[in-house]
Design an enzyme around this catalytic site. Structure first.
Site, PDB file in Angstrom:
ATOM      1  CG  PHE A 158      -0.280   0.462   2.499  1.00  0.00           C
ATOM      2  CD1 PHE A 158      -0.157   1.814   2.805  1.00  0.00           C
ATOM      3  CD2 PHE A 158       0.252  -0.464   3.390  1.00  0.00           C
ATOM      4  CE1 PHE A 158       0.478   2.232   3.968  1.00  0.00           C
ATOM      5  CE2 PHE A 158       0.882  -0.060   4.557  1.00  0.00           C
ATOM      6  CZ  PHE A 158       0.997   1.287   4.834  1.00  0.00           C
ATOM      7  CE  LYS A 182      -3.322  -8.106  -4.812  1.00  0.00           C
ATOM      8  NZ  LYS A 182      -3.560  -7.156  -3.672  1.00  0.00           N
ATOM      9  CD  GLU A 185      -5.751  -5.967   0.121  1.00  0.00           C
ATOM     10  OE1 GLU A 185      -4.753  -5.712  -0.601  1.00  0.00           O
ATOM     11  OE2 GLU A 185      -5.756  -6.878   0.966  1.00  0.00           O
ATOM     12  NE  ARG A 186      -3.534  -2.365   3.695  1.00  0.00           N
ATOM     13  CZ  ARG A 186      -2.604  -2.480   4.611  1.00  0.00           C
ATOM     14  NH1 ARG A 186      -2.670  -1.736   5.689  1.00  0.00           N
ATOM     15  NH2 ARG A 186      -1.603  -3.314   4.452  1.00  0.00           N
ATOM     16  CB  SER A 235       4.578  -7.518   5.530  1.00  0.00           C
ATOM     17  OG  SER A 235       3.620  -8.472   5.125  1.00  0.00           O
ATOM     18  CB  CYS A 290      10.452  -0.783   2.382  1.00  0.00           C
ATOM     19  SG  CYS A 290      11.161  -0.138   0.880  1.00  0.00           S
TER      20      CYS A 290
HETATM   21  P1  NAD Z   1       1.309  -6.688   2.900  1.00  0.00           P
HETATM   22  O1  NAD Z   1       2.317  -7.766   2.952  1.00  0.00           O
HETATM   23  O2  NAD Z   1       0.211  -6.705   3.896  1.00  0.00           O
HETATM   24  O3  NAD Z   1       0.592  -6.655   1.462  1.00  0.00           O
HETATM   25  C1  NAD Z   1       1.326  -6.604   0.271  1.00  0.00           C
HETATM   26  C2  NAD Z   1       0.501  -7.222  -0.852  1.00  0.00           C
HETATM   27  O4  NAD Z   1       0.255  -8.595  -0.550  1.00  0.00           O
HETATM   28  C3  NAD Z   1      -0.863  -6.577  -1.063  1.00  0.00           C
HETATM   29  O5  NAD Z   1      -1.097  -6.483  -2.447  1.00  0.00           O
HETATM   30  C4  NAD Z   1      -1.826  -7.550  -0.404  1.00  0.00           C
HETATM   31  O6  NAD Z   1      -3.081  -7.585  -1.038  1.00  0.00           O
HETATM   32  C5  NAD Z   1      -1.133  -8.896  -0.559  1.00  0.00           C
HETATM   33  N1  NAD Z   1      -1.369  -9.792   0.570  1.00  0.00           N
HETATM   34  C6  NAD Z   1      -1.540  -9.459   1.876  1.00  0.00           C
HETATM   35  N2  NAD Z   1      -1.662 -10.566   2.635  1.00  0.00           N
HETATM   36  C7  NAD Z   1      -1.552 -11.623   1.794  1.00  0.00           C
HETATM   37  C8  NAD Z   1      -1.568 -13.044   1.981  1.00  0.00           C
HETATM   38  N3  NAD Z   1      -1.754 -13.584   3.185  1.00  0.00           N
HETATM   39  N4  NAD Z   1      -1.421 -13.832   0.885  1.00  0.00           N
HETATM   40  C9  NAD Z   1      -1.252 -13.297  -0.327  1.00  0.00           C
HETATM   41  N5  NAD Z   1      -1.220 -11.964  -0.562  1.00  0.00           N
HETATM   42  C10 NAD Z   1      -1.363 -11.135   0.481  1.00  0.00           C
HETATM   43  O7  NAD Z   1       2.126  -5.302   2.965  1.00  0.00           O
HETATM   44  P2  NAD Z   1       1.543  -3.820   3.118  1.00  0.00           P
HETATM   45  O8  NAD Z   1       1.061  -3.627   4.514  1.00  0.00           O
HETATM   46  O9  NAD Z   1       0.641  -3.511   1.994  1.00  0.00           O
HETATM   47  O10 NAD Z   1       2.868  -2.973   2.896  1.00  0.00           O
HETATM   48  C11 NAD Z   1       3.774  -2.663   3.910  1.00  0.00           C
HETATM   49  C12 NAD Z   1       4.920  -3.649   3.932  1.00  0.00           C
HETATM   50  O11 NAD Z   1       5.596  -3.635   2.671  1.00  0.00           O
HETATM   51  C13 NAD Z   1       5.987  -3.275   4.963  1.00  0.00           C
HETATM   52  O12 NAD Z   1       6.390  -4.459   5.590  1.00  0.00           O
HETATM   53  C14 NAD Z   1       7.108  -2.674   4.121  1.00  0.00           C
HETATM   54  O13 NAD Z   1       8.386  -2.756   4.701  1.00  0.00           O
HETATM   55  C15 NAD Z   1       7.004  -3.499   2.895  1.00  0.00           C
HETATM   56  N6  NAD Z   1       7.627  -2.857   1.745  1.00  0.00           N
HETATM   57  C16 NAD Z   1       8.798  -3.369   1.294  1.00  0.00           C
HETATM   58  C17 NAD Z   1       9.442  -2.768   0.227  1.00  0.00           C
HETATM   59  C18 NAD Z   1      10.742  -3.324  -0.268  1.00  0.00           C
HETATM   60  O14 NAD Z   1      11.213  -2.884  -1.305  1.00  0.00           O
HETATM   61  N7  NAD Z   1      11.361  -4.254   0.425  1.00  0.00           N
HETATM   62  C19 NAD Z   1       8.882  -1.648  -0.395  1.00  0.00           C
HETATM   63  C20 NAD Z   1       7.675  -1.150   0.089  1.00  0.00           C
HETATM   64  C21 NAD Z   1       7.050  -1.773   1.171  1.00  0.00           C
END
Ligand code: NAD
Length: 501
Positions: A158, A182, A185-186, A235, A290
């Protein structure tokens, strides 16, 4: 020109895009709230399995003709896309601020980084070039070429509604692949607009498709045999699960995870510059990056003046709606995120860290009813405390004290994450040693955030990354292509008779 008012005047229903057609999903829907005000702004669907299958099918059907479009012509789509993005930059920035909450300047900056990835994709004819060895044997030449792999999928987080998706689909498509995106969703609206603008370039139908949803939709994508590659950013627990599931289903995967980034401050460095950089790195985008600094490791006598400087500076940060010119820091994404961050502040207190500034209960200057947490600073944090180890993903900074550079490097390397780190120092030798010894993917020297540049690879190490080839740079081109080696002999009438075995 787009403004928050023009993009926020009604509740918007996100469409999906299948084979170039914009349609509405029949799946269940969810209403999203403006994080700055708590007002409903968007309805997002969770696509049905049939819709996900149709999007993958459209991408699969479009692949064979798209891969044959000459590479310089594919680059021309990217040049036109870049012009579309620049022309609509203010509208896109307003949309990012509306659905994410960050300030307009932060939205513009991150969009600019996304556009840079499109500019990188414009040079795809150079990037796709293979290599040749003539006369590898008598009358035989060998050529290694790069070919697209098929249907690729993007699953972004997000916190960067435009930038992270733009690390994915422009480069994949320029390489000759087709795509199913995809979005989170937020924050789904920004990606809808990005793909609408992509089709304004005349892109053939089906080259880029869009579905919405969460885990169920992702699972449908990961198990579809027509999907060849998966780019994920989010994450750590989800990154790991996606890496395992996608790999088990025979796909190549790059899965970028969460972070806990350390910034080391050495005595003798430019303390004012360090404090200014830490403010931006820790509290920019309300700490929801991140690459955000969440732990400062203050070495020797650097600690006291630094903490004093930081505490005074955060008192001047004003919270509010991201589009308001007086706002320095916007809200966090949701009520649940605010609750998580506030509870971590409680954890830090109960662990015995010194709470220098407490962001709980901080109020926005414009009296809006969004999800605000003020800048929070803990001093005297020990590396084994949860607030020093776990990703909080909010404006909470932990200051750990270390005796010397060795001890600081031990703190950094004991982390389960390895996304980004920085050192502030006046010594070239210290900087060099630091960069060489830290187990981290992105290292800054006298910069707060070692930001990704589209021309170089970007990813973390350890628990911050699952995969081999990183995002962006030549790594991304390798990720979205497969190598093929063709060995040829074209004997002439003369040579034919000379060849002996
Ligand atoms: P998230 O992991 O909750 O969601 C990321 C994506 O995965 C979304 O599209 C979501 O719909 C999908 N998703 C969520 N739960 C899932 C599951 N159980 N199975 C399959 N798909 C699922 O992350 P977030 O809260 O949207 O974003 C914040 C996180 O992203 C933080 O941990 C941040 O550090 C990380 N991030 C990392 C980088 C990097 O380059 N390493 C860059 C930006 C953000």
């Amino acid at each position: 020109m787009g403004t928050i008012a023009s993009v926020a005047n009604k509740i918007y229903t996100c469409p999906i895009c299948v084979g170039g057609k914009w349609i509405h999903s029949t799946g269940r829907t969810e209403t999203l709230l403006n994080p700055a005000t708590g007002e409903p702004i968007t309805t997002v669907p969770h696509c049905t399995a049939e819709e996900v299958g149709a999007a993958v099918g459209a991408a699969h059907a479009a692949f064979d003709s798209w891969r044959q479009v000459p590479v310089p012509e594919r680059a021309q789509y990217m040049f036109r896309y870049r012009e579309q993005l620049v022309a609509h930059a203010e509208e896109l920035a307003a949309l990012i601020t509306l659905e994410h909450g960050k300030t307009l300047d932060e939205s513009r900056g991150s969009l600019g980084r996304g556009i840079e990835a499109v500019e990188f994709a414009c040079s795809i004819p150079t990037l796709m070039k293979g290599e040749t060895i003539t006369d590898i044997s008598n009358g035989i030449d060998s050529t290694a070429m790069r070919q697209p792999i098929g249907v690729c999928v993007g699953i972004p987080p997000f916190n960067f509604p435009a930038m992270v998706p733009m690390w994915m689909f422009p480069i994949a498509i320029a390489c000759g692949n087709t795509f199913v995106m995809k979005p989170s969703e937020r924050v789904p609206r920004t990606v809808v607009r990005l793909i609408e603008l992509l089709y304004e370039t005349g892109l053939p139908a089906g080259v880029c498709n869009l579905v919405h949803g969460g885990k169920e939709v992702v699972d449908a994508l990961l198990t579809d045999p027509r999907v060849k590659a998966v780019s994920f950013v989010g994450s750590t627990p989800v990154a790991k699960a996606i890496y395992e599931k996608a790999a088990a289903n025979g796909k190549r995967v790059q899965a970028m995870g969460g972070a806990k980034n350390h910034l080391v401050v050495m005595p003798g460095c430019d303390m004012k510059a360090a404090a200014k950089a830490i403010l931006g790195a820790a509290f920019g985008c309300s700490g929801q990056r991140c690459l955000a600094t969440s732990v400062v490791v203050a070495v020797g006598e650097a600690g006291d003046p630094l903490v004093r400087e930081l505490a005074e500076a955060v008192d001047k940060i004003s919270l509010g709606t991201g589009s308001h010119p007086k706002t320095h820091m916007g809200p966090v994404i949701s009520a649940a995120a605010r609750e998580r961050i506030v509870s971590y502040i409680g954890v830090g207190k109960s662990e015995g860290a010194a709470l220098v500034r407490d962001g709980r209960g901080a109020k926005p200057h414009d009296d809006t009813a969004g999800y605000y947490v003020g800048p929070t600073i803990f001093d005297k944090v020990r590396p084994e405390m949860r607030i020093a180890k776990e990703e909080i993903f909010g404006p909470v900074l932990a200051v750990v004290r270390a005796k010397n550079l060795d001890e600081a490097i031990d703190v950094v390397n004991s982390s389960a994450f390895g996304n980004a780190t920085s050192v502030f120092t006046a010594s070239g030798a210290e900087a060099r040693e630091y960069a060489s010894r830290v187990q981290v993917g992105m290292v800054g020297v006298n910069v707060g955030v070692p930001s990704p540049a589209a021309y170089l690879p970007f990813a973390g190490w350890k628990g911050s990354f699952f995969g081999d080839l990183h995002a962006l740079g030549k790594d991304a081109v390798q990720f979205y292509t497969e190598t093929k080696v063709v060995t040829s002999r074209w004997p002439s009438h003369d040579t034919e008779h000379k060849i002996t075995f």
